[in-house]
Design a protein around this motif. Structure first.
Motif, short mmCIF file in Angstrom:
data_model
loop_
_atom_site.label_atom_id
_atom_site.label_comp_id
_atom_site.label_asym_id
_atom_site.label_seq_id
_atom_site.Cartn_x
_atom_site.Cartn_y
_atom_site.Cartn_z
N VAL A 190 -49.54 15.41 -1.53
CA VAL A 190 -50.33 14.84 -0.46
C VAL A 190 -51.25 15.88 0.08
CG1 VAL A 190 -50.43 13.78 1.72
CG2 VAL A 190 -48.97 12.96 -0.05
N ALA A 191 -50.72 17.35 0.42
CA ALA A 191 -51.48 18.14 1.15
C ALA A 191 -52.70 18.53 0.03
CB ALA A 191 -50.65 19.18 1.60
N THR A 192 -52.30 18.79 -1.15
CA THR A 192 -53.19 19.65 -2.08
C THR A 192 -53.84 18.67 -2.88
OG1 THR A 192 -51.27 19.81 -3.54
CG2 THR A 192 -51.68 21.73 -1.83
N ASP A 193 -53.47 17.81 -3.56
CA ASP A 193 -54.15 16.79 -4.55
C ASP A 193 -54.91 15.67 -3.83
OD1 ASP A 193 -52.86 18.23 -6.06
OD2 ASP A 193 -51.36 16.76 -6.64
N TYR A 194 -54.38 15.19 -2.69
CA TYR A 194 -55.09 14.09 -2.07
C TYR A 194 -55.96 14.29 -0.94
CZ TYR A 194 -52.95 10.57 -5.33
OH TYR A 194 -52.44 9.95 -6.49
N HIS A 195 -56.23 15.52 -0.67
CA HIS A 195 -57.03 16.07 0.68
C HIS A 195 -57.88 17.22 0.12
CE1 HIS A 195 -53.99 13.57 2.79
NE2 HIS A 195 -54.69 13.27 3.42
N SER A 196 -59.00 17.31 0.71
CA SER A 196 -59.83 18.40 0.31
C SER A 196 -59.54 19.66 0.99
CB SER A 196 -61.39 17.89 1.09
OG SER A 196 -61.21 17.84 2.49
N SER A 197 -58.33 19.80 2.04
CA SER A 197 -57.87 21.01 2.50
C SER A 197 -56.62 20.57 3.25
CB SER A 197 -58.68 21.85 3.43
OG SER A 197 -58.87 20.67 4.71
N VAL A 198 -55.58 21.59 3.27
CA VAL A 198 -54.27 21.28 4.00
C VAL A 198 -54.70 20.96 5.42
CG1 VAL A 198 -52.29 22.61 4.50
CG2 VAL A 198 -53.28 22.85 2.41
N VAL A 199 -55.77 21.63 5.94
CA VAL A 199 -56.13 21.40 7.42
C VAL A 199 -56.26 19.95 7.67
CG1 VAL A 199 -57.64 21.77 9.35
CG2 VAL A 199 -56.99 23.81 7.83
N THR A 200 -57.21 19.15 6.55
CA THR A 200 -57.23 17.72 6.65
C THR A 200 -56.18 16.92 6.60
OG1 THR A 200 -59.58 18.14 5.56
CG2 THR A 200 -58.77 16.09 5.57
N ALA A 201 -55.09 17.40 5.90
CA ALA A 201 -53.97 16.56 5.75
C ALA A 201 -53.26 16.74 6.87
CB ALA A 201 -53.01 17.29 4.43
N CYS A 202 -53.12 17.77 7.68
CA CYS A 202 -52.62 18.03 8.83
C CYS A 202 -53.21 16.92 9.90
CB CYS A 202 -52.29 19.39 9.50
SG CYS A 202 -51.35 20.50 8.36
N VAL A 203 -54.52 17.34 9.95
CA VAL A 203 -55.34 16.31 10.88
C VAL A 203 -54.89 14.75 10.78
CG1 VAL A 203 -57.64 15.69 11.49
CG2 VAL A 203 -56.94 17.84 11.33
N VAL A 204 -54.71 14.34 9.40
CA VAL A 204 -54.64 12.89 9.04
C VAL A 204 -53.15 12.70 9.47
CG1 VAL A 204 -54.02 11.60 7.18
CG2 VAL A 204 -56.16 12.91 7.23
N ALA A 205 -52.29 13.42 9.45
CA ALA A 205 -50.81 13.37 9.84
C ALA A 205 -50.76 13.22 11.37
CB ALA A 205 -49.94 14.21 9.40
N GLY A 206 -51.39 14.10 11.99
CA GLY A 206 -51.55 14.15 13.62
C GLY A 206 -52.06 12.61 14.12
N LEU A 207 -53.30 12.21 13.50
CA LEU A 207 -53.91 10.76 13.99
C LEU A 207 -53.05 9.81 13.54
CD1 LEU A 207 -57.55 11.80 12.78
CD2 LEU A 207 -56.90 11.53 15.12
N ALA A 208 -52.43 9.80 12.31
CA ALA A 208 -51.59 8.75 12.22
C ALA A 208 -50.35 8.48 13.20
CB ALA A 208 -51.03 8.90 10.63
N LEU A 209 -49.72 9.75 13.71
CA LEU A 209 -48.62 9.83 14.53
C LEU A 209 -49.24 9.01 16.05
CD1 LEU A 209 -47.01 12.84 13.86
CD2 LEU A 209 -46.17 10.28 13.46
N LEU A 210 -50.45 9.61 16.31
CA LEU A 210 -51.28 9.23 17.46
C LEU A 210 -51.48 7.65 17.55
CD1 LEU A 210 -52.67 9.90 20.04
CD2 LEU A 210 -54.65 10.00 18.82
N ALA A 211 -51.77 7.04 16.39
CA ALA A 211 -51.89 5.64 16.34
C ALA A 211 -50.89 4.97 16.46
CB ALA A 211 -52.63 5.08 14.84
N VAL A 212 -49.68 5.32 16.09
CA VAL A 212 -48.20 4.65 15.98
C VAL A 212 -47.81 4.83 17.15
CG1 VAL A 212 -45.67 4.77 15.03
CG2 VAL A 212 -47.81 5.14 13.63
N PHE A 213 -47.85 5.99 18.12
CA PHE A 213 -47.14 6.09 19.20
C PHE A 213 -47.98 5.70 20.47
CE2 PHE A 213 -44.38 8.47 16.28
CZ PHE A 213 -43.42 7.96 16.59
#
Length: 600
Positions: free
Chosen positions: A351-374
């Motif tokens: 997910v971090a390397t193949d599906y996002h332009s950078s690992v930083v983008t993948a981490c930001v996506v994970a953080g925003l998803a958690l924000l939406a859920v909680f």
């Protein structure tokens, strides 16, 4: 009157304008996605032959099925069309049907068009779903993440099920949220049709959706059954009193008992399913059944989803293939893994390397998803999308069949949640920060929209030779052949079949396996089986492809060690004469030869 008419018409015009406004943003997203898809096409088109670099790959099977069906449909070979549908065991035929008009009219190069269309639809659905859950700002972010994903862009120009599957998955999620909000028969009909589309693309896409969506679909009708004319006790008694109940249970028990024995349970399983369907038809005429069929929620689901699915599985052999495909113990892949927990780290890396332009983008996506859920002011639909994502992760990661593309159908749900996280910010007291954050994400993803698409298991591979070099060497020598067999030490049957079908468009499937030959191991009996077959077969031309381990096309497929015997046996048997031979020395010594039966 004229002035009065204008005074009345203006509010109506304003109302029409307000009604049309919600369609402007999806239209703009579609335009951007179409532009990105056109760019992908122009990058793919000159190098389309480099898509076919693997002699053993599912894309060969998908194109072979589509080409075969297209040939039989356009030639009005009705019996062959039925056989083509019967052969659709591992994968349902919706993608094959989509390919019929494309490959029949334009050829294999254009077989990626369903993938490109799915790329556009995926972005639009990501926007629509996120906008419904958290507003248009988050929708723009979700659509941008879908369009900019390197792997999603690579699958857009591939003949694989992942692109249509991802679009169908988001389509089901959007339809489910819409049905929950609107609660109209039309919205539930849309959900049923979307579920059927997911089912007929690939079974596991459907399974990942049904598990979290069942609590949404069932409560309305079940509560209705529990009150008024039909309570639960009457419901259960009515089911057991149907004339086929005992027969159904006995047949399913028989099929379960035959599992693991030398007798195939397919016939018993099909009979059990037919009995279950007949029992259900009788039950639908009872009071609980009529209430269920007339329910505004479950009624459309039964009509537009359960019915086509039940009819498909009633086809002999389909139910057993369906269960085999979904059961991890049977469908464990070519290289099954035993480290179940290792799947979580593997897919996290993918997910971090193949599906996002950078690992930083993948981490930001994970953080925003958690924000939406909680987030305290989240919509209920956000939890539904999160439940789907959690089920998908828990079922995919421990599975012994592990491939990077297995995240493709459900990962866009994470981008929807990330967009919802941005939407939560944009709708809160930190609205300027939310809008600014969304603008920053979109700006950082724009370069990815113009970058060359790449993924380990999808798209054009410019660093590898096309396997069509192999088929190009022997296909011209088959023009006068009546019956052809292509044999190899590597199981490349689907590649051989679709390239032959594309050039010659002949009825029937090319033979690629020797009857009675044990491909799983080197055995003395293989010499006898193949020698006897070579003497009696109506085949008049054999193509032999031998790929040494140094060849870029060689694949060490488990369970195929016996195929190494094919070449030596063919050379040792009399009655066959080699008429053509070519060694591709620049491709690791791959050898292609054509053999004709000697005239007696």
């Amino acid at each position: 009157m004229q002035i009065f008419f204008v005074k009345i018409a203006l509010p109506r015009a304003r109302a029409a304008g307000r009604a049309a406004r919600p369609m402007v943003a999806p239209f703009l997203i579609a335009v951007v996605a179409l532009a990105a898809a056109i760019g992908l096409w122009f990058d793919y088109s000159p190098a389309w032959r480099q898509l076919w670099t693997d002699v053993v790959h599912d894309r060969n099977a998908h194109l072979e099925a589509g080409l075969s069906l297209a040939s039989d449909v356009t030639s009005f070979r009705v019996c062959e069309v039925v056989r083509d549908i019967d052969r659709a065991r591992t994968w349902p035929p919706l993608h094959d049907l989509a390919l019929v008009g494309i490959v029949a009219g334009f050829g294999p190069k254009y077989a990626v068009l369903p993938g490109l269309l799915s790329y556009i639809v995926l972005a639009v659905l990501a926007f629509l779903l996120t906008r419904r859950l958290a507003g248009p700002v988050g929708g723009a972010v979700a659509a941008c993440l879908c369009l900019a994903s390197p792997a999603v862009r690579a699958f857009a120009t591939d003949v694989m099920l992942e692109g249509p599957g991802a679009a169908a998955t988001l389509g089901v999620l959007y339809a489910a949220v819409r049905a929950r909000d609107d609660d109209t028969p039309g919205s539930w009909t849309g959900l049923a049709i979307a579920l059927s589309a997911a089912f007929f693309i690939k079974y596991n896409y459907w399974l990942l959706l049904v598990i979290p969506l069942a609590p949404i679909m069932l409560p309305g009708a079940l509560c209705r059954l529990d009150r008024g004319e039909a309570g639960w006790a009457q419901f259960v008694r009515g089911w057991w009193r149907q004339p086929f109940a005992i027969v159904t249970l006995a047949l399913f028990a028989l099929a379960a008992g035959l599992r693991g024995t030398s007798v195939s349970p397919t016939l018993a399983l099909t009979a059990a399913w037919w009995s279950l369907c007949l029992q259900t038809l009788v039950w639908l005429r009872t009071t609980p059944g009529r209430l269920l069929a007339s329910d505004p929620r479950l009624g459309p689901i039964v009509k537009w989803h359960v019915t086509p699915m039940a009819l498909w599985l009633a086809w002999p052999g389909k139910l057993s293939s369906f269960l085999w495909f979904l059961w991890p113990g049977s469908n464990s892949g070519e290289f099954p893994t035993t480290d179940r927990l290792g799947g979580f780290t593997y897919y996290a890396r993918v997910v971090a390397t193949d599906y996002h332009s950078s690992v930083v983008t993948a981490c930001v996506v994970a953080g925003l998803a958690l924000l939406a859920v909680f987030a305290p002011n989240r919509r209920a639909g956000i939890l539904g999308v999160a439940a789907f994502l959690l089920v998908a992760i828990l079922l995919t990661a421990p599975h012994p069949n592990r491939k990077s593309r297995f995240v493709h159908s459900w990962l866009p749900a994470a981008w929807v949640l990330a967009g919802c996280g941005v939407g939560v910010l944009a709708r809160s007291q930190w609205k300027p920060w939310g809008v600014g954050f969304a603008s920053l994400i979109v700006a950082t993803q724009l370069p990815a929209l113009t970058a060359r698409a790449s993924a380990p298991d999808a798209g054009v591979r410019r660093d590898r030779p096309s396997a069509l070099e192999l088929t190009d060497s022997y296909l011209p020598h088959l023009a006068d052949a009546r019956k052809v067999a292509v044999l190899s030490n590597v199981p490349l049957k689907f590649l051989a079949r679709w390239t032959y079908q594309d050039l010659y468009d002949r009825p029937g499937r090319m033979l690629t396996e020797v009857p009675g030959f044990d491909a799983t191991r080197i055995a003395d009996g293989n010499h006898h089986a193949m020698s006897a077959w070579l003497t009696t077969t109506p085949i008049d031309t054999i193509v032999l492809i031998e790929l040494p381990a140094t060849s870029p096309w060689y694949v060490p497929v488990p369970g195929c060690a016996g195929l190494e015997q094919i070449g030596p046996i063919l050379r040792s048997v009399s009655g066959w004469k080699m008429t053509f031979r070519e060694e591709l020395s620049n491709r690791g010594g791959a050898t292609v030869s054509v053999w004709k039966r000697e005239q007696r």
